[in-house]
Scaffold this active site. Sequence first.
Site, PDB file in Angstrom:
ATOM      1  N   HIS A 279       0.798  -1.227   0.000  1.00 18.11           N
ATOM      2  CA  HIS A 279       0.000   0.000   0.000  1.00 18.11           C
ATOM      3  C   HIS A 279       0.835   1.283   0.000  1.00 18.11           C
ATOM      4  O   HIS A 279       0.277   2.365  -0.177  1.00 18.11           O
ATOM      5  CB  HIS A 279      -0.956   0.022   1.198  1.00 18.11           C
ATOM      6  CG  HIS A 279      -0.300   0.436   2.471  1.00 18.11           C
ATOM      7  ND1 HIS A 279       0.519  -0.417   3.193  1.00 18.11           N
ATOM      8  CD2 HIS A 279      -0.312   1.607   3.131  1.00 18.11           C
ATOM      9  CE1 HIS A 279       0.973   0.231   4.245  1.00 18.11           C
ATOM     10  NE2 HIS A 279       0.480   1.456   4.243  1.00 18.11           N
TER      11      HIS A 279
ATOM     12  N   HIS B 264       1.730   6.934  -0.991  1.00 16.85           N
ATOM     13  CA  HIS B 264       0.819   6.187  -0.122  1.00 16.85           C
ATOM     14  C   HIS B 264      -0.455   5.918  -0.918  1.00 16.85           C
ATOM     15  O   HIS B 264      -1.246   6.825  -1.166  1.00 16.85           O
ATOM     16  CB  HIS B 264       0.517   6.969   1.153  1.00 16.85           C
ATOM     17  CG  HIS B 264      -0.140   6.130   2.198  1.00 16.85           C
ATOM     18  ND1 HIS B 264      -1.474   5.790   2.145  1.00 16.85           N
ATOM     19  CD2 HIS B 264       0.369   5.543   3.298  1.00 16.85           C
ATOM     20  CE1 HIS B 264      -1.763   5.034   3.180  1.00 16.85           C
ATOM     21  NE2 HIS B 264      -0.656   4.866   3.905  1.00 16.85           N
TER      22      HIS B 264
END
Length: 172
Positions: free
Chosen positions: A75, A90
């Site tokens: 992620h 992110h």
Amino acid sequence: MLKNLFKRTASDGGDERNEITIYAPVDGDIMSIEAVEDPVFAERMVGDGLAIRPTSDTIVAPVAGILTQLFPTGHAAGITTPDGIEVLIHIGLDTVALKGEGFTKLAEQGSQVDVGTPLVRLDLDKLTQTAKSLVTPVIVTNMQKVAGLSVFTEEHVKASTSWVLKVVPKAE
């Protein structure tokens, strides 16, 4: 179409010749960091930058350097440039809770990357259904090493082609 070009910090104590260009890590629509629905990013607690709403399924390196972080869940990724500037991508908000579902890592932590090196493939269908948001902040995390930061926003950016940030490192 050009929407905005602005500098967040004055360029003092840096060297314009060493300016680092950070490109879009994914095709998508730009949004300001302040508009991200997560105070950690919106209030610049981890650094400064912008965010992108992805419209493509591959996250690529936005800058050349070492892939210093690639979270096991896929992620988030961090790249450190040769000048020591740290860039965090992110992918989505609260996506660590998905425990890697919807993310396929395409690179190895510790590897040398160039602009455009594929890092993570997204299962957009799955993530659209399960993630709180796919808004992807692109952040310079070590602002103490930055003399100047320019943010160039277009309405839509293309991975590896559209520049989104220009960073002037502080002179050492």
